[in-house]
Design a protein around this motif. Structure first.
Motif, short mmCIF file in Angstrom:
data_model
loop_
_atom_site.label_atom_id
_atom_site.label_comp_id
_atom_site.label_asym_id
_atom_site.label_seq_id
_atom_site.Cartn_x
_atom_site.Cartn_y
_atom_site.Cartn_z
N ASN A 112 7.40 -6.10 4.09
CA ASN A 112 7.01 -4.96 3.26
C ASN A 112 5.94 -5.35 2.23
O ASN A 112 5.02 -4.58 1.95
CB ASN A 112 8.23 -4.37 2.57
N GLU A 113 6.07 -6.57 1.66
CA GLU A 113 5.07 -6.99 0.68
C GLU A 113 3.71 -7.19 1.35
O GLU A 113 2.68 -6.85 0.78
CB GLU A 113 5.50 -8.27 -0.03
N SER A 114 3.71 -7.74 2.55
CA SER A 114 2.45 -7.90 3.27
C SER A 114 1.77 -6.56 3.50
O SER A 114 0.56 -6.41 3.32
CB SER A 114 2.72 -8.59 4.62
N GLU A 115 2.56 -5.56 3.89
CA GLU A 115 2.01 -4.23 4.11
C GLU A 115 1.54 -3.60 2.79
O GLU A 115 0.49 -2.95 2.73
CB GLU A 115 3.06 -3.33 4.78
N ASP A 116 2.28 -3.81 1.71
CA ASP A 116 1.88 -3.25 0.42
C ASP A 116 0.59 -3.89 -0.10
O ASP A 116 -0.22 -3.22 -0.75
CB ASP A 116 3.00 -3.45 -0.60
N ILE A 117 0.39 -5.17 0.16
CA ILE A 117 -0.86 -5.84 -0.23
C ILE A 117 -2.04 -5.18 0.47
O ILE A 117 -3.06 -4.86 -0.14
CB ILE A 117 -0.80 -7.34 0.11
N ARG A 118 -1.90 -4.96 1.79
CA ARG A 118 -2.98 -4.32 2.54
C ARG A 118 -3.27 -2.92 2.03
O ARG A 118 -4.42 -2.53 1.83
CB ARG A 118 -2.60 -4.28 4.03
N ARG A 119 -2.21 -2.15 1.81
CA ARG A 119 -2.38 -0.77 1.35
C ARG A 119 -3.01 -0.73 -0.04
O ARG A 119 -3.84 0.14 -0.34
CB ARG A 119 -1.04 -0.04 1.34
N PHE A 120 -2.60 -1.65 -0.91
CA PHE A 120 -3.13 -1.65 -2.27
C PHE A 120 -4.63 -1.93 -2.27
O PHE A 120 -5.39 -1.29 -2.98
CB PHE A 120 -2.41 -2.68 -3.12
N GLU A 121 -5.08 -2.91 -1.47
CA GLU A 121 -6.50 -3.24 -1.44
C GLU A 121 -7.32 -2.09 -0.86
O GLU A 121 -8.41 -1.78 -1.36
CB GLU A 121 -6.72 -4.52 -0.66
N LEU A 122 -6.81 -1.43 0.17
CA LEU A 122 -7.53 -0.29 0.74
C LEU A 122 -7.60 0.85 -0.26
O LEU A 122 -8.65 1.48 -0.45
CB LEU A 122 -6.84 0.17 2.02
N ARG A 123 -6.49 1.11 -0.93
CA ARG A 123 -6.47 2.20 -1.91
C ARG A 123 -7.41 1.90 -3.07
O ARG A 123 -8.13 2.79 -3.55
CB ARG A 123 -5.05 2.42 -2.43
N ALA A 124 -7.43 0.64 -3.54
CA ALA A 124 -8.32 0.28 -4.64
C ALA A 124 -9.78 0.47 -4.25
O ALA A 124 -10.60 0.96 -5.04
CB ALA A 124 -8.07 -1.16 -5.06
N PHE A 125 -10.13 0.10 -3.00
CA PHE A 125 -11.51 0.28 -2.56
C PHE A 125 -11.89 1.76 -2.55
O PHE A 125 -12.94 2.16 -3.06
CB PHE A 125 -11.71 -0.32 -1.17
N VAL A 126 -11.05 2.58 -1.95
CA VAL A 126 -11.35 4.02 -1.87
C VAL A 126 -11.43 4.62 -3.26
O VAL A 126 -12.32 5.44 -3.56
CB VAL A 126 -10.31 4.74 -1.00
#
Length: 579
Positions: free
Chosen positions: A32-46
């Motif tokens: 879950n943490e691995s997935e949250d890291i990916r989602r956080f970076e994508l959200r920050a970029f957008v």
């Protein structure tokens, strides 16, 4: 139901990846943490590099009227795309993408208070139900509320593996609803600290509505508030832009240090100061007629008023002029009664939401009236009853300005009982929340159709015709007394049409705009400056054939926007001296 370990992701720890190791168990928290890291970076970029809004070529979440019954409490949420996932209407909100595949009504949303089971659903999801719209006169903010929630096999049976009969992993689902907000809850979208703000939720404006009594929510009254046309530009786009502006050979070097000795803005302002630029006329309102367009500055912007004609009836209507020059949907303020027509008007915004209108009209004789708007009064009586002010007859061309003490000073041409055959220029002060001072005679005119303008000083400008000459005359009050004679600023050939307006830039500096009979027929709109009593070049502001009438000036940072009536439309043209 399987248990999910507590969330271990914390962006402030700066972990960017989860690395598997031999002989170490892989637990759900790692996954879950691995997935949250990916989602956080994508959200920050957008969020930081794209921003909130609708992508270019999409029209998701547009708000539209429904017409007919229910249109005061309901509206349509438009998909603006297709049913396929990549074609759906979509909007980015705080880095989250929400999408909609089919139109829906505001009241048809499952969380809407009118829907069966809405309260139970809201409790199960841990969110408030959607509050219904109450018909009224208060403005509405329509906004998108986006959040994410956990979905397990208890809610979605497809999460149970058919072959094994056991549940699979849970899912995070992104939800959205469209809500409305009145000024009682705050303007715009909920902010941290507001009662209706919820942690984990993101909000974006969709539309704004300024309502009058019993007004329907229509495409005309729903004001667009979405940010549209989102697109990440390429370096080729930047090269094309810099090449078009600065010519070949210019390129950015990534340092952020200016490469030009003088900025393009400074150069243009230097050119504009000597000879202001005239913009292309833009139609702001159409489908009228919109009579006597009149601007009024207010603490929250500039408002445009006009007389709306509906058969034999006349209504005062208004719209707000936005920063980009466009206007919000129109709203009626009141119906004019007791007059056959309205021949001139002026509006002033006072403190605390109070407003005054002054207007002339035929009521047996040519009279001058005043009405005051009280925002704290009941809706039906916010505009007070008309009060007759002014002189006994011949009242025309009323103008007004707000003084530093919050009082209002007006000027107009009327009849002096002592010399009834001679048109007389009057001025009068209206105190905040009180009555008016007595009339003051500024001077006389030889023209029964003369027009006046008033600017800080106070200074009165007179636009009058005598014989074959049309003149611009001036008087400035000194210690409360007006000079005995007018000072001539300019003369020009006589004109059957003579509309006049002035705008204040700074002491001694004015914008002037007037409409005259054109040599080939019709009318022409002229603009020019006045500096220390010297008039600048008289320049036509509208080149194409038309019938510009009743110019009204709104001055901001030295630039002048002229709103004028042109047939059944209100148009705007501007003099630009500074960008």
């Amino acid at each position: 139901m399987a248990v999910i370990s507590p969330n271990s992701f914390d962006p402030l720890r700066r972990y960017v990846s989860v690395r598997l190791a031999q002989g170490v168990p892989l637990v759900d928290a790692d996954w879950n943490e691995s997935e949250d890291i990916r989602r956080f970076e994508l959200r920050a970029f957008v969020r930081w590099f794209v921003g909130d809004g609708i992508p270019l070529g999409n029209d998701g979440f547009r708000i539209g009227g429904i017409g007919g019954a229910g249109s005061r409490v309901d509206f349509r949420i438009m998909a603006g795309g297709g049913a396929a996932p990549m074609a759906a209407g979509r909007m980015f909100v705080d880095g989250l993408e929400a999408f909609i595949v089919a139109d829906t009504l505001f009241t048809a949303q499952p969380l809407h208070a009118s829907q069966p089971g809405a309260a139970a659903l809201a409790a199960r999801w841990g969110v408030p139900a959607i509050v219904a719209i109450v018909p009224g006169t208060t403005p509405l903010s329509i906004y998108l509320d986006v959040w994410e929630r956990l979905v397990t096999a208890a809610e979605d049976a497809t999460l149970i593996l058919a072959g094994l009969g056991t549940e699979s992993c849970s899912r995070l689902r992104r939800e959205w609803v469209v809500r409305v907000r009145t000024p009682a809850g705050g303007s715009g979208v909920p902010q941290s600290g507001d009662p209706d703000f919820r942690p984990g939720h993101s909000y974006a404006m969709l539309a704004q509505v300024t309502r009058t009594a019993l007004q329907e929510l229509t495409d005309q009254t729903l004001g667009e508030a979405r940010r549209t046309g989102l697109q990440v530009s390429s370096r080729r786009d930047l090269e094309q832009l810099t090449g078009d502006v600065f010519g070949p050979g210019y390129a950015v070097d990534g340092t952020g240090t200016p490469k030009l000795a003088f900025s393009l803005r400074d150069v243009l302002n230097g050119v504009l100061r000597d000879r202001p630029s005239i913009t292309v006329p833009v139609t702001r309102l159409t489908g009228g007629p919109f009579n006597l367009p009149t601007t009024a500055p207010a603490p929250d912007g500039t408002f445009l008023y006009w007389v709306r004609v509906a058969g034999v009836d006349r209504f005062l209507s208004r719209a707000k002029v936005l920063a980009n020059g466009t206007v919000t949907p129109a709203e009626d303020e009141f119906q004019f009664t007791g007059v056959l027509n309205v021949t001139s008007m002026a509006i002033v915004h006072e403190d605390a939401g109070f407003r005054r209108i002054f207007y002339t009209g035929q009521a047996g004789t040519a009279k001058l009236f005043s009405r005051r708007f009280d925002p704290g009064a009941p809706p039906a009586t916010r505009w007070g009853a008309p009060l007759e002010v002014g002189s006994p007859d011949l009242n025309i061309g009323v103008v007004a300005m707000r003084l530093s003490d919050n009082s209002t000073q007006i000027a107009w041409v009327g009849q002096n009982p002592a010399t009834p055959a001679t048109p007389t220029v009057f001025t009068q002060n209206f105190l905040p929340g009180a009555g008016a001072n007595s009339l003051t005679v500024v001077g006389t005119s030889t023209d029964a159709q003369a027009r006046v303008a008033i600017v800080p000083g106070p200074q009165i400008l007179l636009f009058e015709q005598a014989g074959g000459t049309l003149s611009i005359l001036s008087k400035t009050s000194a210690g409360g007394a007006w000079p005995a004679t007018w000072t001539s600023l300019a003369t020009m050939p006589a004109s059957a049409v003579r509309d006049f307006a002035a705008g204040f830039i700074a002491p001694g500096r004015l914008w002037l705009a007037y409409a005259l009979t054109a040599p080939g027929g019709g009318t022409q709109l002229i603009g020019r400056t006045s500096e220390a009593g010297l008039l600048g070049e008289a320049r036509p502001m509208v080149s194409e054939t038309g019938s510009p009438r009743y110019p009204n000036l709104a001055v901001d940072s030295g630039n002048a926007s002229v709103f004028y009536q042109d047939g059944n439309a209100v148009r705007q043209v501007s003099f630009v001296t500074k960008i």
